[in-house]
Design a protein around this motif. Structure first.
Motif, PDB file in Angstrom:
ATOM      1  N   TRP A   1      -8.746  -5.897  14.335  1.00 14.70           N
ATOM      2  CA  TRP A   1      -8.855  -7.311  13.943  1.00 14.70           C
ATOM      3  C   TRP A   1      -7.908  -8.183  14.767  1.00 14.70           C
ATOM      4  O   TRP A   1      -8.303  -9.230  15.284  1.00 14.70           O
ATOM      5  CB  TRP A   1      -8.536  -7.450  12.459  1.00 14.70           C
TER       6      TRP A   1
ATOM      7  N   GLN B   1      -9.164  -8.348  18.466  1.00 14.75           N
ATOM      8  CA  GLN B   1     -10.318  -9.224  18.656  1.00 14.75           C
ATOM      9  C   GLN B   1      -9.936 -10.692  18.501  1.00 14.75           C
ATOM     10  O   GLN B   1     -10.464 -11.567  19.204  1.00 14.75           O
ATOM     11  CB  GLN B   1     -11.418  -8.845  17.674  1.00 14.75           C
TER      12      GLN B   1
ATOM     13  N   ARG C   1     -17.254  -3.369   5.151  1.00 17.32           N
ATOM     14  CA  ARG C   1     -16.011  -2.674   4.791  1.00 17.32           C
ATOM     15  C   ARG C   1     -16.273  -1.402   3.999  1.00 17.32           C
ATOM     16  O   ARG C   1     -15.513  -0.446   4.072  1.00 17.32           O
ATOM     17  CB  ARG C   1     -15.126  -3.600   3.961  1.00 17.32           C
TER      18      ARG C   1
ATOM     19  N   PRO D   1     -13.379  -4.669  11.782  1.00 17.52           N
ATOM     20  CA  PRO D   1     -11.997  -5.140  11.760  1.00 17.52           C
ATOM     21  C   PRO D   1     -11.627  -5.658  10.384  1.00 17.52           C
ATOM     22  O   PRO D   1     -12.453  -6.237   9.674  1.00 17.52           O
ATOM     23  CB  PRO D   1     -11.999  -6.269  12.807  1.00 17.52           C
ATOM     24  N   TRP D   2     -10.366  -5.462  10.051  1.00 17.24           N
ATOM     25  CA  TRP D   2      -9.817  -5.812   8.734  1.00 17.24           C
ATOM     26  C   TRP D   2     -10.701  -5.220   7.641  1.00 17.24           C
ATOM     27  O   TRP D   2     -11.315  -5.895   6.841  1.00 17.24           O
ATOM     28  CB  TRP D   2      -9.705  -7.327   8.546  1.00 17.24           C
TER      29      TRP D   2
END
Length: 519
Positions: free
Chosen positions: A77, A80, A234, A322-323
């Motif tokens: 994250w 990016q 996620r 990401p994240w």
């Protein structure tokens, strides 16, 4: 033969075997520890006491914390986000990724930062039409400098801080390393940007890394999944699987949308590269399946002998999501550990241990994943060399080498002492791991400081800088080895950029350290 002579003989043989490079470094360290027992320098309890040293516990805990940050997609994250602002200009992009690596090295160690950013940087280089070799060495060198931004950046920092405390001058403050680390990072990045295009090769890797950042788009095109719901999130994702020979799945009838088990859904089926649509298909050897489900269920497929996964679900998740899930928890735990370390509320080893336990208890990292994340080679290396460092110090061996250095430079010349120790540490550190080098050199440096009436603190901070200066060979640090194959480097490529960077490190150390930590 007295104990001091024996300890130096063991040290000399250890260095020779390290340089010989035919045995794993952890094996060499264990042989050195056993030699101390066999020669009677240390009892067996003292030989194995290094494995219970707080330094070893702290370093092992940091590997678990690093895994929590990386596995939840925090690194991807941040990477990016920086790229979005930096654009695609080589200089701006190089400044962005090297700065990120420097900061990450301070938080999750050099090896963790380089391992996390390596796939991203390779793909970014390809996207802007640059060979990865022009970006990966600056990445590793900036990470080495970034490791000197705070106490947790490298085991070397912890070792010299403990040595300062043992010498009666107190440990180094958590952020005190940044006083020398910040100019090291800035200069290393500047040299890489300005001189890198002329000093770095334009080699291409033999086996380019896979970019999973746009993996969902690739799969949608390959399997003609237009209009499909989000493939990666996620909580869930997709993987490609191939039916191998002698699989029990051969002959089973499947179709798109079919649920298999409690959590998995077959999204698409292909045979010989052609999509089967929604038609029922009797599986045959070589058929490809696109399977969707929770990440935990996809991870379980890696152990299923009836199918072969094309790519690792874990690698896909780290880059493509990401994240990810529990990323906020991981960052909170890391922040709490940094606060504990910065305030000195608890010993460093306890702060690291609490953070590692929190990562496991909050299920950011699974227990088995935590054990895999620890570099046991580094743990064994440090634990086995701590007794050697102690034996050199207690037997009088360190005093002998220190006397030679003092006789060569003379008393009352602290700058010459720093220069001599910098040269000794950096030369040894190019062929022996920086951690092993610092464990060997630290007692010598302390003895030399006492012998010349110099404060231990500037001498030990210089050892930290010189110990991190693993810039001239690929074997000096695991991070340098990590980038060798993806960039297509040869052994002799490292010193070309490494020498000017090393010159900056020496200049910075000789100017900044005496100003901050007086003699």
């Amino acid at each position: 033969m007295d104990d001091g002579t024996v300890s130096l003989l063991v040290l000399g043989l250890t260095v020779v075997v390290f340089v010989w490079n035919r045995l794993p470094v952890d094996v060499v360290a264990l042989l050195a520890a056993l030699a101390l027992w066999a020669t009677g320098l240390l009892g067996f309890t003292e030989v194995v006491a290094g494995f219970g040293d707080p330094v070893v516990i702290f370093i092992a805990a940091l590997f678990v914390v690093s895994e929590g940050i990386d596995s939840t997609g925090v690194t991807a994250w941040v990477g990016q986000a920086i790229v979005r602002y930096a654009g695609t200009t080589r200089s701006r992009l190089l400044i962005a990724v090297t700065s990120l690596c420097a900061v990450l090295s301070a938080l999750i160690t050099l090896n963790g930062a380089v391992a996390a950013l390596l796939p991203l940087v390779v793909m970014l280089a390809v996207r802007i039409g640059q060979p990865p070799s022009r970006m990966l060495m600056p990445l590793s060198f900036a990470g080495s400098a970034g490791a000197l931004l705070m106490l947790t950046g490298t085991p070397v920092n912890i070792i010299v801080s403990d040595a300062s405390a043992d010498a009666g001058e107190g440990p180094f403050a958590f952020f005190s390393f940044a006083l020398v680390g910040v100019p090291l990072v800035a200069g290393t990045i500047a040299i890489s940007v300005l001189l890198g295009p002329r000093l770095l090769p334009s080699a291409r890797p033999a086996h380019p890394a896979v970019d999973f950042a746009r993996h969902a788009e690739t799969l949608e095109l390959h399997y003609a999944l237009g209009g499909t719901e989000e493939l990666m999130s996620r909580d869930s994702g997709v993987v490609e699987a191939v039916v191998p020979p002698r699989s029990s799945l051969i002959g089973e009838t499947v179709y798109s949308g079919m649920q298999r088990g409690a959590d998995l859904v077959i999204v698409a089926v292909q045979r010989m590269g052609k999509d089967r649509g929604g038609k029922p298909t009797q599986l045959a050897e070589g058929d490809a399946l696109l399977v969707r489900g929770p990440w935990s269920a996809l991870d379980e497929l890696t152990r299923d002998r009836d199918i072969l996964l094309v790519d690792s679900p874990e690698l896909i998740r780290r880059q493509a999501v990401p994240w990810g899930r529990r990323a906020s928890i991981a960052v909170t735990i890391l922040g709490a550990m940094v606060v504990l370390l910065a305030t000195g509320a608890v010993p460093p080893a306890l702060a690291g241990l609490l953070a590692a336990l929190a990562m496991v208890l909050t299920r950011v990292v699974r227990p088995a994943q935590a054990y895999r994340a620890i570099s046991w080679q580094i743990v064994v290396l440090i634990g086995a060399l701590i007794p050697l460092s102690a034996a050199i110090r207690t037997s009088g061996g360190a005093d002998r080498i220190a006397d030679l250095i003092i006789d060569a430079i003379g008393p009352g010349r602290p700058y010459l002492l720093l220069l001599a120790l910098f040269v000794l540490t950096t030369v040894l550190g190019q062929v022996v791991s920086n951690t092993a080098t610092v464990l060997i050199v630290t007692p010598i440096a302390v003895a030399a400081a006492h012998g010349t009436g110099t404060s231990v603190r500037p001498v030990l901070m210089l050892i930290a800088v010189a110990g991190a200066a693993s810039l001239l060979t690929p074997i000096s640090t695991p991070a340098n080895m990590m980038i060798m194959s993806p960039a297509g480097y040869r052994f002799g490529d490292y010193w070309k950029l490494g020498l000017p960077v090393l010159g900056w490190w020496l200049l910075t150390a000789m100017i900044v350290i005496p100003l901050v930590w007086s003699f």
